[in-house]
Design a protein around this motif. Structure first.
Motif, PDB file in Angstrom:
ATOM      1  N   GLU A   1       0.810  -1.222   0.000  1.00  0.00           N
ATOM      2  CA  GLU A   1       0.000   0.000   0.000  1.00  0.00           C
ATOM      3  C   GLU A   1       0.846   1.278   0.000  1.00  0.00           C
ATOM      4  N   ASP A   2       2.122   1.147   0.359  1.00  0.00           N
ATOM      5  CA  ASP A   2       2.994   2.300   0.569  1.00  0.00           C
ATOM      6  C   ASP A   2       4.395   1.876   0.135  1.00  0.00           C
ATOM      7  N   GLU A   3       5.413   2.597   0.506  1.00  0.00           N
ATOM      8  CA  GLU A   3       6.781   2.173   0.269  1.00  0.00           C
ATOM      9  C   GLU A   3       7.196   1.161   1.342  1.00  0.00           C
ATOM     10  N   ALA A   4       7.976   0.151   0.929  1.00  0.00           N
ATOM     11  CA  ALA A   4       8.423  -0.867   1.877  1.00  0.00           C
ATOM     12  C   ALA A   4       9.273  -0.248   2.976  1.00  0.00           C
ATOM     13  N   VAL A   5       9.273  -0.891   4.136  1.00  0.00           N
ATOM     14  CA  VAL A   5      10.158  -0.473   5.219  1.00  0.00           C
ATOM     15  C   VAL A   5      11.606  -0.670   4.772  1.00  0.00           C
ATOM     16  N   SER A   6      12.474   0.259   5.131  1.00  0.00           N
ATOM     17  CA  SER A   6      13.894   0.159   4.758  1.00  0.00           C
ATOM     18  C   SER A   6      14.598  -0.776   5.736  1.00  0.00           C
ATOM     19  N   ILE A   7      14.340  -2.060   5.549  1.00  0.00           N
ATOM     20  CA  ILE A   7      14.805  -3.087   6.481  1.00  0.00           C
ATOM     21  C   ILE A   7      16.329  -3.099   6.588  1.00  0.00           C
ATOM     22  N   ASN A   8      16.989  -3.009   5.446  1.00  0.00           N
ATOM     23  CA  ASN A   8      18.446  -3.137   5.468  1.00  0.00           C
ATOM     24  C   ASN A   8      19.114  -1.938   6.127  1.00  0.00           C
ATOM     25  N   GLN A   9      18.539  -0.741   5.946  1.00  0.00           N
ATOM     26  CA  GLN A   9      19.112   0.425   6.613  1.00  0.00           C
ATOM     27  C   GLN A   9      19.009   0.301   8.127  1.00  0.00           C
ATOM     28  N   LEU A  10      17.939  -0.314   8.608  1.00  0.00           N
ATOM     29  CA  LEU A  10      17.789  -0.518  10.050  1.00  0.00           C
ATOM     30  C   LEU A  10      18.807  -1.537  10.554  1.00  0.00           C
ATOM     31  N   LYS A  11      19.061  -2.564   9.747  1.00  0.00           N
ATOM     32  CA  LYS A  11      20.092  -3.538  10.130  1.00  0.00           C
ATOM     33  C   LYS A  11      21.445  -2.851  10.240  1.00  0.00           C
ATOM     34  N   ARG A  12      21.763  -2.034   9.240  1.00  0.00           N
ATOM     35  CA  ARG A  12      23.047  -1.337   9.273  1.00  0.00           C
ATOM     36  C   ARG A  12      23.114  -0.383  10.455  1.00  0.00           C
ATOM     37  N   PHE A  13      22.005   0.281  10.781  1.00  0.00           N
ATOM     38  CA  PHE A  13      22.014   1.237  11.885  1.00  0.00           C
ATOM     39  C   PHE A  13      22.458   0.575  13.182  1.00  0.00           C
ATOM     40  N   VAL A  14      21.846  -0.577  13.535  1.00  0.00           N
ATOM     41  CA  VAL A  14      22.212  -1.202  14.817  1.00  0.00           C
ATOM     42  C   VAL A  14      23.587  -1.858  14.738  1.00  0.00           C
ATOM     43  N   ALA A  15      23.968  -2.349  13.557  1.00  0.00           N
ATOM     44  CA  ALA A  15      25.303  -2.926  13.407  1.00  0.00           C
ATOM     45  C   ALA A  15      26.368  -1.855  13.615  1.00  0.00           C
ATOM     46  N   ASP A  16      26.174  -0.686  12.995  1.00  0.00           N
ATOM     47  CA  ASP A  16      27.119   0.419  13.170  1.00  0.00           C
ATOM     48  C   ASP A  16      27.065   0.962  14.589  1.00  0.00           C
ATOM     49  N   TYR A  17      25.893   0.899  15.203  1.00  0.00           N
ATOM     50  CA  TYR A  17      25.768   1.360  16.591  1.00  0.00           C
ATOM     51  C   TYR A  17      26.706   0.571  17.492  1.00  0.00           C
TER      52      TYR A  17
ATOM     53  N   LEU B   1       0.589 -14.179   2.332  1.00  0.00           N
ATOM     54  CA  LEU B   1       0.770 -13.211   1.248  1.00  0.00           C
ATOM     55  C   LEU B   1      -0.555 -12.520   0.950  1.00  0.00           C
ATOM     56  N   PHE B   2      -0.589 -11.207   1.115  1.00  0.00           N
ATOM     57  CA  PHE B   2      -1.812 -10.430   0.946  1.00  0.00           C
ATOM     58  C   PHE B   2      -1.788  -9.653  -0.363  1.00  0.00           C
ATOM     59  N   ASP B   3      -2.988  -9.354  -0.879  1.00  0.00           N
ATOM     60  CA  ASP B   3      -3.131  -8.461  -2.029  1.00  0.00           C
ATOM     61  C   ASP B   3      -3.366  -7.023  -1.582  1.00  0.00           C
ATOM     62  N   THR B   4      -4.012  -6.874  -0.445  1.00  0.00           N
ATOM     63  CA  THR B   4      -4.273  -5.546   0.117  1.00  0.00           C
ATOM     64  C   THR B   4      -3.975  -5.589   1.610  1.00  0.00           C
ATOM     65  N   VAL B   5      -3.641  -4.427   2.168  1.00  0.00           N
ATOM     66  CA  VAL B   5      -3.346  -4.328   3.596  1.00  0.00           C
ATOM     67  C   VAL B   5      -4.118  -3.129   4.136  1.00  0.00           C
ATOM     68  N   ALA B   6      -5.176  -3.403   4.861  1.00  0.00           N
ATOM     69  CA  ALA B   6      -6.014  -2.326   5.391  1.00  0.00           C
ATOM     70  C   ALA B   6      -5.307  -1.616   6.542  1.00  0.00           C
ATOM     71  N   GLY B   7      -5.574  -0.332   6.661  1.00  0.00           N
ATOM     72  CA  GLY B   7      -5.087   0.419   7.813  1.00  0.00           C
ATOM     73  C   GLY B   7      -3.704   1.001   7.665  1.00  0.00           C
ATOM     74  N   VAL B   8      -3.189   1.070   6.446  1.00  0.00           N
ATOM     75  CA  VAL B   8      -1.865   1.657   6.233  1.00  0.00           C
ATOM     76  C   VAL B   8      -2.014   3.131   5.893  1.00  0.00           C
ATOM     77  N   VAL B   9      -1.394   3.968   6.693  1.00  0.00           N
ATOM     78  CA  VAL B   9      -1.379   5.408   6.445  1.00  0.00           C
ATOM     79  C   VAL B   9      -0.050   5.743   5.770  1.00  0.00           C
ATOM     80  N   PRO B  10      -0.064   6.339   4.570  1.00  0.00           N
ATOM     81  CA  PRO B  10       1.199   6.630   3.872  1.00  0.00           C
ATOM     82  C   PRO B  10       2.177   7.397   4.748  1.00  0.00           C
ATOM     83  N   SER B  11       3.424   6.943   4.725  1.00  0.00           N
ATOM     84  CA  SER B  11       4.477   7.547   5.531  1.00  0.00           C
ATOM     85  C   SER B  11       5.764   7.498   4.731  1.00  0.00           C
ATOM     86  N   PRO B  12       6.503   8.582   4.617  1.00  0.00           N
ATOM     87  CA  PRO B  12       7.689   8.593   3.757  1.00  0.00           C
ATOM     88  C   PRO B  12       8.779   7.636   4.258  1.00  0.00           C
ATOM     89  N   ARG B  13       9.333   6.886   3.331  1.00  0.00           N
ATOM     90  CA  ARG B  13      10.444   5.984   3.633  1.00  0.00           C
ATOM     91  C   ARG B  13      11.715   6.822   3.827  1.00  0.00           C
TER      92      ARG B  13
END
Length: 694
Positions: free
Chosen positions: A260-276, A630-642
């Motif tokens: 419904e929106d842009e995917a979560v930036s999963i890899n950036q979060l992994k790098r964040f805690v690794a660099d932390y 695996l879903f075709d639609t995901v209710a309740g997603v409010v657009p939020s910038p990645r």
């Protein structure tokens, strides 16, 4: 009176004689170890171990019916002492902890409402329970009532939460759960769990080649528990700093938010805690099982070999890596340029793994300095083969022998191995190929001072297998792309040097076996590209020339792709002591695939050395997906910038090997972690307007 005394003495003497004879006839031997074992037990007689008191438990341990760690009220030191009395492997003394992978609770929809069934067992009898999720927790609390140690409580979101500090691993909760959701495992057993069809898994975790619990580590980042996030990742992937920089994150393609929106930036979060962790000034502790005395030779110090060694060491075994180069890292060091993965980052990460007790022999070449057979003769209990794919494919065209023609991996490794990261280059270069290695070559050439650099690719940009972000970065840096071009020959300047690359223009026909449209040459369309350097970066394969000197080579099956034939579930080769992983098992693939293969092989090696049956799970997923998740639609997603990837401007990076992609800030990491829907198999958290605005 005298007569009475004599009669009593006679009776006493007779009884003494009878008892003396009986003690000889009916003598019952008690193993002295029973008393010694019972001494080390807690003396609580709680019955949590499943036996009627500590005396019965001691008898069970001595008779081999129970392990030294059976006492749920004693600590690990007691278990080690008991193991010493019994002369058994103290590795069995690891503490057990209960796990609840389901985070559905009140989020889970109900199929029906029936107030008469007040236990999970009763509810399960009704069409498998009221929850829509086929494997989820029913939330009636049977497990809570079964726990004698107050280690489980009903959380605020409607599913049981386990207090690891109170949990003694007695297993009562797992026995009480009618859906077999709860499990009681040691640290070693948790490391060796692989995705199965009946597990509570989010789509992103199902996709991840390393099978990292992505929703959990993102939730921990949101809560500010960065050490917990690192430990969660490290249960599946020991190279989180490297993957945070080079992984193409296939998990994000299956992020529910992305529907419904842009995917979560999963890899950036992994790098964040690794660099932390890396920048925190300390290393988070990594636990290892007690030593087993088992020795494993790991051939190849790339991501597969390092990963395998890491997990073997955590399981209590003693791995020794044999590496042909002067440093560990394999393709991550010698095939990925420093502007993507700096040497100092890789050094720090590998140092932490070696500190666990992993030995290394550097500059030691298979087939020259040792053989598979010589390792067997040295007494290694098992061998892991992780030599990677270092042999470049050639173009197969006239002129490839000219000075100025090289191959992709050879070029990149020569740059990586150079003290100043510089090698001789031409002024105008063409790199043939469309994958990540080709992109790495052209961007490296620019940084070495090449004036004009081309990518020559026989299909269009749409079909390029390279990571999209890498292609975009190359475009920003001024790389020229020559699409629909198939090289036919390298031109000679008359003195053995390159003076041009001839190619045929192509057009796309019908799709081939890969699903991409097949390039078809246009007759008479020969074109010459004016270059003085050509690099072939079309693919690689393992170099297995060393097999010629192996006494057991007839029994070690090799495929037509020069990979080691293996069981894809266990990664065991055609001889029982040999296991494999990474590119030499699968052909060229992602770094994260190699890491996952190293862990999978470590499990099989562990089974092999401990005498267990070497097998995977009959319900293993291996990157397949659970259809209901695996879903075709995901209710309740409010657009939020990645959160965008921060990177150095082109002008600041083009003349050096300085790292291009930067780590996101803590505030951006918190924002991005809030975008995660905390998915499970079916359940997820719909967005709240106020939360998303935060």
């Amino acid at each position: 009176m005298t007569i009475a005394i004599l009669v009593m003495l006679g009776i006493g003497a007779t009884c003494g004689i009878i008892l003396s004879v009986a003690s000889k006839v009916f003598y019952v031997y008690e193993d002295p170890r029973i008393g010694q074992v019972e001494y080390f037990l807690a003396g609580a007689n709680c019955g949590g171990c499943g036996y009627a008191g500590c005396s019965a438990a001691a008898v069970a341990i001595v008779e081999g019916k129970a392990g030294p760690g059976i006492c749920v009220a004693a600590d690990s030191e007691a278990a080690v002492n008991i193991a010493g009395v019994m002369g058994v492997d103290p590795g069995t003394a690891e503490p057990l902890k209960s796990l609840n992978p389901c985070s559905g609770g009140d989020r889970a929809d109900d199929k029906f409402i029936y107030n008469g069934a007040m236990t999970c067992a009763a509810m399960t009898a009704l069409y498998g329970g009221k929850r829509v999720c086929s494997i989820g927790c029913l939330g009636m609390g049977d497990c809570i009532r079964s726990c004698m140690f107050d280690a489980i409580y009903m959380g605020p979101e409607g599913f049981p939460v386990i207090d690891e500090f109170k949990c003694v691993g007695c297993g009562a909760c797992a026995t009480a759960c009618p859906k077999d959701l709860l499990s009681v495992k040691t640290m070693s057993q948790r490391l060796l769990v692989f995705n199965q069809e009946d597990h509570a898994l989010a789509p992103c975790q199902q996709t991840c080649p390393a099978e990292i619990d992505i929703p959990k580590y993102i939730r921990l980042i949101k809560e500010g528990d960065y050490e917990g996030a690192v430990n969660t990742i490290r249960e599946r992937n020991p190279l989180l700093l490297s993957c945070g920089r080079v992984c193409p994150h296939p998990c994000e393609n299956y992020c529910r938010r992305g529907i419904e929106d842009e995917a979560v930036s999963i890899n950036q979060l992994k790098r964040f805690v690794a660099d932390y962790e890396m920048n925190s000034g300390r290393r988070f502790p990594i636990s290892c099982a007690p030593d087993t005395g088992k020795r494993v030779a790991v051939i190849g110090g790339g991501p597969a070999g390092v990963s395998c060694a890491y997990f073997l060491r955590r399981l209590g075994h003693h791995p020794t890596i044999y590496e042909a180069m002067s440093k560990l890292g394999g393709i991550t060091r010698y095939g990925i340029p420093e502007y993507r993965l700096p040497d100092k980052v890789l050094d720090w990460e590998i140092e932490g793994i070696l500190n666990l007790g992993v030995d290394v022999h550097y500059n030691t070449v298979l087939g020259q300095d040792f053989t598979i057979q010589s390792l067997r003769d040295e007494g290694y209990d098992a061998i892991f083969m992780g030599i990677g794919a270092w042999k470049d494919y050639t173009l197969g065209i006239k002129g490839e022998e000219l000075k100025g023609v090289s191959q992709g991996i050879n070029f990149l490794s020569s740059v990586a191995d150079s003290p100043d990261k510089k090698v001789p280059i031409g002024k105008r270069a063409a790199v043939v190929g469309g994958g990540n290695s080709a992109i790495d070559c052209v961007r490296t050439l620019l940084r070495l001072g090449c004036e004009e650099v081309y990518i020559v690719y026989r299909r269009t940009r749409k079909e390029m297998p390279a990571n999209e972000v890498e292609i975009v970065a190359a475009e920003h840096e001024g790389i020229k792309f020559q699409f629909l071009a198939a090289p036919t020959r390298v031109l000679d300047d008359g003195q053995g040097n390159v003076k041009g690359l001839e190619y045929l223009q192509m057009e796309l026909g019908e799709p081939d076996a890969s699903g991409r449209r097949r390039p078809v040459p246009i007759e008479g369309s020969e074109t010459i590209l004016d270059v003085d350097m050509v690099i072939s970066a079309i693919s690689q394969q393992p170099d297995i020339r060393f097999m010629e000197g192996e006494p057991d080579k007839e029994n070690i099956a090799i495929t037509r792709w020069n990979t080691f034939d293996n069981d894809p579930e266990t990664l065991q080769c055609t001889v029982p002591y040999l296991f494999t992983g990474g590119d030499v098992a699968t052909g060229p693939s992602l770094v994260v695939d190699a890491i996952g293969g190293g862990r999978r092989a470590a499990r099989s090696i562990h089974q092999y050395m401990t005498g267990e049956e070497i097998k995977g799970s009959p319900r293993s997923l291996r990157k397949r997906h659970i259809p209901e998740s695996l879903f075709d639609t995901v209710a309740g997603v409010v657009p939020s910038p990645r959160t965008p990837m921060p990177e150095l401007p082109v002008a600041e990076r083009i003349d050096s090997m300085i790292e291009v992609d930067q780590v996101i800030t803590e505030s951006d990491a918190r924002h991005e972690s809030k975008r995660c829907l905390n998915c499970c198999r079916i359940c997820y958290d719909p967005d709240r307007q106020d939360q998303n605005a935060a």
